[in-house]
Design a protein around this motif. Sequence first.
Motif, short mmCIF file in Angstrom:
data_model
loop_
_atom_site.label_atom_id
_atom_site.label_comp_id
_atom_site.label_asym_id
_atom_site.label_seq_id
_atom_site.Cartn_x
_atom_site.Cartn_y
_atom_site.Cartn_z
N ARG A 75 0.73 -1.20 0.00
CA ARG A 75 0.13 0.00 -0.01
C ARG A 75 0.99 1.30 0.03
O ARG A 75 0.53 2.29 -0.81
CB ARG A 75 -1.08 -0.05 1.07
N ASP A 76 2.02 0.95 0.70
CA ASP A 76 2.76 2.44 0.80
C ASP A 76 4.41 1.96 1.18
O ASP A 76 4.58 1.76 1.87
CB ASP A 76 2.58 3.16 1.99
N PRO A 77 5.03 1.93 -0.19
CA PRO A 77 6.40 1.47 -0.15
C PRO A 77 7.18 2.28 0.76
O PRO A 77 8.49 1.74 0.95
CB PRO A 77 6.95 1.27 -1.60
N THR A 78 6.82 3.49 1.17
CA THR A 78 7.72 4.32 1.78
C THR A 78 7.90 3.85 3.41
O THR A 78 8.58 4.48 4.20
CB THR A 78 7.22 5.76 1.83
N LYS A 79 7.03 2.92 3.82
CA LYS A 79 7.07 2.34 5.15
C LYS A 79 8.25 1.40 5.44
O LYS A 79 8.21 0.45 6.30
CB LYS A 79 5.86 1.80 5.72
N LEU A 80 9.31 1.30 4.48
CA LEU A 80 10.41 0.54 4.87
C LEU A 80 11.03 0.45 6.14
O LEU A 80 11.30 -0.58 6.70
CB LEU A 80 11.42 0.83 3.75
N MET A 81 11.28 1.65 6.84
CA MET A 81 11.92 1.55 8.04
C MET A 81 11.14 0.99 9.18
O MET A 81 11.77 0.05 9.96
CB MET A 81 12.20 2.94 8.41
N GLU A 82 9.74 1.40 9.15
CA GLU A 82 8.92 0.70 10.00
C GLU A 82 8.72 -0.79 9.85
O GLU A 82 8.79 -1.57 10.88
CB GLU A 82 7.59 1.53 10.08
N ALA A 83 8.79 -1.20 8.48
CA ALA A 83 8.58 -2.62 8.36
C ALA A 83 9.97 -3.40 8.65
O ALA A 83 9.67 -4.62 9.27
CB ALA A 83 8.44 -2.71 6.73
N TYR A 84 11.03 -2.79 8.57
CA TYR A 84 12.23 -3.37 8.67
C TYR A 84 12.42 -3.54 10.44
O TYR A 84 12.87 -4.71 10.86
CB TYR A 84 13.36 -2.55 8.42
N LEU A 85 12.10 -2.40 11.08
CA LEU A 85 12.26 -2.60 12.54
C LEU A 85 11.43 -3.47 13.19
O LEU A 85 11.57 -4.34 14.00
CB LEU A 85 12.03 -0.96 13.08
N ALA A 86 10.26 -3.50 12.85
CA ALA A 86 9.25 -4.40 13.27
C ALA A 86 9.40 -6.12 12.82
O ALA A 86 9.58 -6.82 13.77
CB ALA A 86 7.85 -4.18 12.70
N SER A 87 9.83 -6.18 11.55
CA SER A 87 9.95 -7.61 11.28
C SER A 87 11.27 -8.08 11.63
O SER A 87 11.23 -9.37 11.85
CB SER A 87 9.68 -7.65 9.55
N ALA A 88 12.39 -7.53 11.43
CA ALA A 88 13.59 -7.95 11.70
C ALA A 88 13.84 -8.15 13.19
O ALA A 88 14.30 -9.22 13.66
CB ALA A 88 14.67 -7.17 11.28
N GLN A 89 13.09 -7.23 13.97
CA GLN A 89 13.29 -7.52 15.40
C GLN A 89 12.45 -8.90 15.69
O GLN A 89 12.82 -9.57 16.64
CB GLN A 89 12.51 -6.29 16.14
#
Length: 429
Positions: free
Chosen positions: A401-415
């Motif tokens: 929906r919003d490719p700019t949410k990369l940082m949020e996705a990384y922090l949540a998923s990688a953690q």
Amino acid sequence: MTHHVILGAGPAGVIAAETIRKHAPQDRITLVGDEAEPPYSRMAIPYLLMGNIDERGTYLRKGPSHFADLKINQVTAQASRVDVATKTVVFKSGETLAFDRLLIATGSHPARPPIPGMDSAGVYPCWTLDDARKIMALARPGARVLQMGAGFIGCIIMESLKQRGVQLSVVEMGDRMVPRMMGPMAGGMIRNWCETQGVQVFTGTRVEAIEPGTPLKVRLSSGQTVEADLVISATGVKPNIAFLENSGITCLQGVLTDEHLQTSVPGIYAAGDCAEAFDKVSGKTIVSAIQPNAAEQARVAALNMVGQRAELKGVTQINVLDTLGLISTSFGNWEGVPGGEQVELTDRQANGGKGRHLSLQFKDDVLVGCNSVGWTDHVGVMRGLVEGAVHLGPWKETLQRDPTKLMEAYLASAQAQSQWSGATDERRR
């Protein structure tokens, strides 16, 4: 005393020699280069052309006695073949050199297109320090320069030529600039930016012939003829491995290696731009000719050469390019994979008129590749997601929906992935 012979005095060869010396103080090391210059970095040549550094600034090690102090013997010679049975390198001079362990780190050489007139005065690749000297003599302010090739290396050279104040034309066979790194939209945006900076760009066009003289007359497949004071060939590179033909060392696109950088012949290793190593992101062996890979492969090969078991964790597929001030990046399988999904976002007016573009490629809930133009905020995050093969879970839909949410996705998923991995490790104890 073990004798280590290293063919190639670029970054991979130098790092390997230093690593061997650190872990095997008494072993004999011979570093073989085929140029008369001290070991230098080809990636520094554009900065030499810009005038940011002098020739000494390209040297990999600045101290004149660096290699002598480490008891690394330097030889200037060109290998013509390797005799596996007798463990001997044969040089073009006819001389031979015996080895106990061999590292092939011969790098790449410029691809030479079969174009009439390539031998004309004023036509050069941009690969060696000698090439750079010839180019600097001709690329004076106002000189008409035509460059063949707008790939990754071509765009770096283009930046340095523009800073020299030349009138620049670029001819690219592909339908867009940087075709092996960028999709149609991204490549088109880079072209548009170059044209606003005064570079004449021909895409989907070939040079058909170069007519010698002053000026040179360059005939294009479009029917046009462009006059030039200097022609630079930047049409790609190929691994420097022809001397290994019939040696018994397996070569595909490059010298095939295992996870220890050992070739098909025990005791013979390869590293850098000539090596073909396994890439865990794409799941296949690739030649990835970038300096961070050369350095890590050299380190791993050297440790194995001295008997310390070390493994290459993977090959990095990463390109970050500055084209006249426009930053673009490419990671992993940027073209996508069969059965995968993608999302793109383009804003042509953003970034001070340069435009911004972001393309994300998914396989299930993993980001397997991406492209960006003018988007510098999340470069590290994109690399982390792709190389870490991070499972995004519900964040995949958020990014679609919003490719700019990369940082949020990384922090949540990688953690979350890290915690799950840690919990698994705890259960195993």
